[in-house]
Design a protein around this motif. Structure first.
Motif, mmCIF file in Angstrom:
data_model
loop_
_atom_site.group_PDB
_atom_site.id
_atom_site.type_symbol
_atom_site.label_atom_id
_atom_site.label_comp_id
_atom_site.label_asym_id
_atom_site.label_seq_id
_atom_site.Cartn_x
_atom_site.Cartn_y
_atom_site.Cartn_z
ATOM 1 N N ARG A 74 3.640 -6.195 0.833
ATOM 2 C CA ARG A 74 2.480 -5.609 0.164
ATOM 3 C C ARG A 74 1.331 -5.408 1.149
ATOM 4 N N GLY A 75 0.555 -4.347 0.918
ATOM 5 C CA GLY A 75 -0.592 -4.070 1.776
ATOM 6 C C GLY A 75 -0.166 -3.829 3.210
ATOM 7 N N PRO A 120 3.555 0.682 -2.459
ATOM 8 C CA PRO A 120 4.165 -0.296 -3.367
ATOM 9 C C PRO A 120 5.210 -1.143 -2.661
ATOM 10 N N ALA A 121 5.305 -2.405 -3.061
ATOM 11 C CA ALA A 121 6.291 -3.345 -2.523
ATOM 12 C C ALA A 121 6.460 -4.473 -3.519
ATOM 13 N N ALA A 131 11.648 -3.389 -0.559
ATOM 14 C CA ALA A 131 10.381 -2.799 -0.151
ATOM 15 C C ALA A 131 10.597 -1.453 0.518
ATOM 16 N N GLU A 164 -2.468 2.419 -1.200
ATOM 17 C CA GLU A 164 -1.600 1.245 -1.250
ATOM 18 C C GLU A 164 -0.139 1.671 -1.327
ATOM 19 N N ASP A 166 6.349 -10.459 3.232
ATOM 20 C CA ASP A 166 5.559 -9.908 2.140
ATOM 21 C C ASP A 166 5.201 -8.475 2.522
ATOM 22 N N ALA A 198 6.831 -8.365 -4.961
ATOM 23 C CA ALA A 198 6.240 -9.656 -4.623
ATOM 24 C C ALA A 198 7.220 -10.413 -3.718
#
Length: 357
Positions: free
Chosen positions: A131-132, A70-71, A99, A68, A129, A73
């Motif tokens: 994330r992921g 990191p980032a 990010a 994963e 977003d 929210a």
């Protein structure tokens, strides 16, 4: 399904990945196949389906999960309106910049570079977003005053890491719209990476599961879009490859004028009427698109439905078929292509060149 490159907007396999035997089929004389020819065609289709299922089930079992990245929210924002667009764009750029710093600190310089480009002051994101695999919705044009709006929905293997391919498609369409729109008509294009796309080789690319998850998000997005553009704007969904499965699942009650399916493996519905939409439903497939060799079936396999049903360019489906030229699976948004010309006409509310299923 599949991997595109360049301006196609998704990361799907190019024509070199077409099934064995497809080139020979192209060279066959234009006569009706006899019983032996039909049996060979059926055997090829069954073999291809078996290969797809095997790859989707077996290959992922050998792959390790990616770490994963990191980032932060997503930015906390009020509902978007025409008056708050600039504030929304600025907040999402700031989130992308953070990010990028986090990805760099984590040692993932490829992701850091991709996201740093998204934080450029010229970029405009309705949502972001990091994330992921990442989600984002980018705007091209003056959305607040647009009379004609196109929303691109991508296929498999589209993520922040491969986003530039999808962006190229949206930019090519917007440039063509800007040249072709009648005087006084304002246009905008939105690249909607609003769902986690399936991998080209995965257990999800042959089922509607990801599309079922994405459909409510697409419906919500169209509602939010209408809050910005108003009901008078003409909105068209342009759905590529697995993205057409997403559009098919979201179609009921969508407030759009047109749904165009390109390079589609199917929608999960038996017909355009079964989509239960008031929108005009269009479909096209390029002459060299390998997706033509994918069996248009729906099978129950170990409790899971595999395949997406009726071919959208077939008469049985009942869509308005338009010409896409001789391009492959990655060429629908290629500048100068027949498909891009006709997609532009659809977005503008004009009549595209008629094609054949």
């Amino acid at each position: 399904m599949g991997r595109t490159t360049g301006a196609a907007g998704t990361s799907e396999p190019r024509e070199a990945h077409r099934p064995r035997g497809s080139d020979q089929a192209d060279e066959s004389p234009p006569t009706a196949p006899g019983p032996c020819g039909r049996r060979r065609t059926h055997r090829r289709r069954r073999a291809l389906l078996a290969a797809l299922i095997t790859a989707a089930v077996v290959v992922p079992l050998s792959g390790a999960a990616r770490p994963e990245i990191p980032a932060p929210a997503p930015a906390a924002l009020a509902p978007v309106t025409a008056a708050t667009l600039d504030e929304t764009y600025a907040a999402n750029r700031a989130n992308a910049a953070e990010a990028s710093r986090m990805a760099a600190a984590h040692g993932n310089h490829e992701r850091a570079a991709a996201v740093r480009a998204m934080a450029d002051p010229s970029r405009r994101f309705l949502s972001y977003d990091g994330r992921g695999a990442g989600l984002a919705t980018e705007v091209f044009g003056d959305l607040a005053h647009a009379d004609r709006v196109a929303v691109l929905v991508p296929g498999s293997d589209t993520s922040i890491d491969t986003y530039d391919r999808f962006r190229d498609a949206a930019r090519a369409l917007h440039e063509r719209l800007s040249r072709q729109a009648p005087h006084g008509t304002s246009t905008a294009v939105l690249a909607w990476l609003g769902y986690e796309t399936p991998g080209t080789v995965s257990t999800t690319v042959t089922t509607t599961d990801r599309a079922e998850q994405a459909a409510p998000r697409l419906r919500e997005f169209i509602q939010q879009l209408r809050a910005v553009t108003g009901r008078e704007a003409r909105v068209s969904l342009l759905c590529h490859s697995y993205g057409s499965v997403v559009c098919g699942r979201a179609a009921p009650h969508l407030d759009v004028n047109d749904i165009a399916l390109v390079g589609s493996p199917g929608t999960g519905a038996d017909s355009a009427a079964a989509l239960h939409t008031r929108a005009r439903v269009w479909a096209a497939r390029g002459g060299a698109d390998w997706v033509a060799e994918v069996p248009h079936i729906s099978l129950d396999l170990l409790g899971t439905t595999v395949g997406f049903g009726t071919d959208p360019v077939s008469p049985a489906f009942g869509a308005r078929v338009f010409a896409a030229g001789d391009g492959g699976h990655s060429d629908y948004f290629r500048p100068g292509s027949t498909s891009l010309t006709n997609l532009t006409r659809i977005v503008l509310g004009e009549t595209p060149e008629v094609g054949h299923g």
